[in-house]
Motif scaffolding. Structure first.
Motif, PDB file in Angstrom:
ATOM      1  N   ALA A   1      45.841 108.260  38.988  1.00 50.78           N
ATOM      2  CA  ALA A   1      46.591 107.434  38.031  1.00 50.78           C
ATOM      3  C   ALA A   1      45.183 107.121  37.219  1.00 50.78           C
ATOM      4  N   MET A   2      44.789 107.083  36.598  1.00 50.28           N
ATOM      5  CA  MET A   2      43.681 106.074  35.987  1.00 50.28           C
ATOM      6  C   MET A   2      43.735 104.925  35.076  1.00 50.28           C
ATOM      7  N   THR A   3      43.142 103.724  35.657  1.00 50.04           N
ATOM      8  CA  THR A   3      43.095 102.878  35.001  1.00 50.04           C
ATOM      9  C   THR A   3      41.617 102.138  34.461  1.00 50.04           C
ATOM     10  N   GLU A   4      42.080 102.245  33.096  1.00 50.66           N
ATOM     11  CA  GLU A   4      40.250 102.211  31.736  1.00 50.66           C
ATOM     12  C   GLU A   4      40.037 100.817  31.964  1.00 50.66           C
ATOM     13  N   LEU A   5      38.735 100.594  32.605  1.00 51.56           N
ATOM     14  CA  LEU A   5      37.933  99.492  32.414  1.00 51.56           C
ATOM     15  C   LEU A   5      36.944  99.734  31.347  1.00 51.56           C
ATOM     16  N   ARG A   6      36.286 100.419  30.913  1.00 50.46           N
ATOM     17  CA  ARG A   6      35.085 100.621  29.616  1.00 50.46           C
ATOM     18  C   ARG A   6      35.425 102.085  29.225  1.00 50.46           C
ATOM     19  N   ARG A   7      35.545 101.877  27.729  1.00 52.81           N
ATOM     20  CA  ARG A   7      35.281 103.129  26.814  1.00 52.81           C
ATOM     21  C   ARG A   7      34.369 102.910  25.937  1.00 52.81           C
ATOM     22  N   GLU A   8      33.528 104.307  25.303  1.00 51.27           N
ATOM     23  CA  GLU A   8      32.432 103.791  24.649  1.00 51.27           C
ATOM     24  C   GLU A   8      32.143 104.961  24.324  1.00 51.27           C
ATOM     25  N   THR A   9      31.460 104.585  22.986  1.00 46.08           N
ATOM     26  CA  THR A   9      30.845 105.908  21.878  1.00 46.08           C
ATOM     27  C   THR A   9      29.971 105.428  21.152  1.00 46.08           C
ATOM     28  N   ARG A  10      28.822 106.706  20.898  1.00 42.32           N
ATOM     29  CA  ARG A  10      28.518 105.759  20.276  1.00 42.32           C
ATOM     30  C   ARG A  10      27.096 107.275  19.677  1.00 42.32           C
ATOM     31  N   ILE A  11      27.754 108.106  18.148  1.00 45.12           N
ATOM     32  CA  ILE A  11      26.964 108.986  17.540  1.00 45.12           C
ATOM     33  C   ILE A  11      25.370 109.022  18.048  1.00 45.12           C
ATOM     34  N   VAL A  12      24.519 109.912  18.875  1.00 45.46           N
ATOM     35  CA  VAL A  12      23.423 110.643  18.717  1.00 45.46           C
ATOM     36  C   VAL A  12      22.502 111.843  17.927  1.00 45.46           C
TER      37      VAL A  12
END
Length: 312
Positions: free
Chosen positions: A25-36
């Protein structure tokens, strides 16, 4: 276990920091996306452009600082399609290692398929299977069939960035360019169907930014809303209409869409064609056998698969 997963594709660089317990089971702490746009021009030149490398290194530095705040126990930096065959990938490796202290893991198409399947099907009941997961990236598109485990997979050398650069680089593609793109897509789907039994699917799961962006349009959202996109159910006709609308728009019209990330404006039309042609092909194959296909969208994908795999 606390992990930090990096997914570096042809178009985007993403980060997920999460806690994963002994049961997966996963608990998300931080999720980020950038277009590079790391894959800028790679299809034509066979090399990473200097400016693309610098964009990627800049975001990696930002992500390294963010991840360090959470003190992850394990880190993995996965690089996919654009990084497999370039001549100057040692420069890319050295830059990432200098920032993160880990060497990028350039995975094969099969490994990309496995991780995408793991992330997309996490938490789903086996009763919904067999699943066909479509991971539509910037440089490649994976089709993965299975229920509990991967039974068959194929990586097609088409993606939103690659197809745009090959056939649809103009601001508003004309009929000849669109026909060339469709022919390219259909050729790859013909080859994919020899490897993956498309008609065996019961649930189609589309993942990655092109798919979720088209879904935002189908749902008529006034902004990108991850919680509404995840798990959305679509029809073939809805996907085809949305893809057709995007192809007919000029760049300014696409940029004005309230849910559109600026980094996807130039490549979303080509990506939409890949999504629409694939969904239609799979649905036809399923109906030929008297079945009915459920088409759904997942916001969990290869990035989540990388995190889950790290913890295991």
């Amino acid at each position: 276990m606390r992990v930090a997963a990096f997914d570096c594709g042809t178009n985007s660089l993403r980060l997920l920091v999460a806690d994963i317990d002994d049961h997966g089971a996963m608990t998300e702490l931080r999720r980020e996306t950038r277009i590079v746009r790391l894959g800028q021009g790679v299809d034509a030149t066979g090399e990473f452009a200097p400016e693309a490398l610098e964009r990627t290194f800049a975001v990696t530095r930002e992500y390294a600082e963010l991840a360090a705040e959470y003190s992850p126990e394990r880190i993995r930096f996965v690089a996919t399609s654009a990084s497999r065959d370039v001549r100057n990938r040692d420069e890319f490796f050295a830059g990432i290692f200098a920032i993160l202290g880990v060497v990028p893991d350039v995975i094969t198409g099969d490994e990309e398929a496995r991780l995408s399947f793991l992330g997309a099907t996490a938490g789903r009941s086996a009763d919904e299977g067999p699943f066909l997961v479509m991971d539509l990236g910037g440089g490649s598109t994976e089709l993965v069939l299975g229920t509990g485990d991967v039974e068959a997979a194929v990586s097609m050398d088409i993606g939103s960035v690659r197809l745009t650069e090959r056939h649809m680089a103009s601001d508003q593609p004309d009929g000849e360019q669109i026909r060339a793109a469709v022919t390219d897509i259909d050729t790859h789907l013909d080859e994919a169907a020899e490897v993956v039994d498309l008609g065996a699917a019961r649930t189609f799961i589309g993942v990655a930014g092109t798919v979720t962006t088209l879904t935002a349009g189908i749902l008529g959202l006034d902004s990108y809303q991850r919680e509404r996109i995840h798990g959305a159910r679509l029809t073939v006709s809805e996907v085809e209409r949305q893809a057709d609308d995007l192809v007919r728009m000029d760049r300014d019209a696409r940029a004005a869409l309230p849910y559109m990330h600026p980094g996807r404006v130039d490549v979303i039309a080509a990506g939409g064609l890949i999504f629409a042609r694939t969904v239609s092909r799979v649905d036809d194959a399923v109906r030929t056998r008297g079945g009915e296909l459920a088409i759904t969208v997942s916001e969990t994908d290869i990035l989540d698969g990388i995190a889950l795999d790290l913890a295991s």
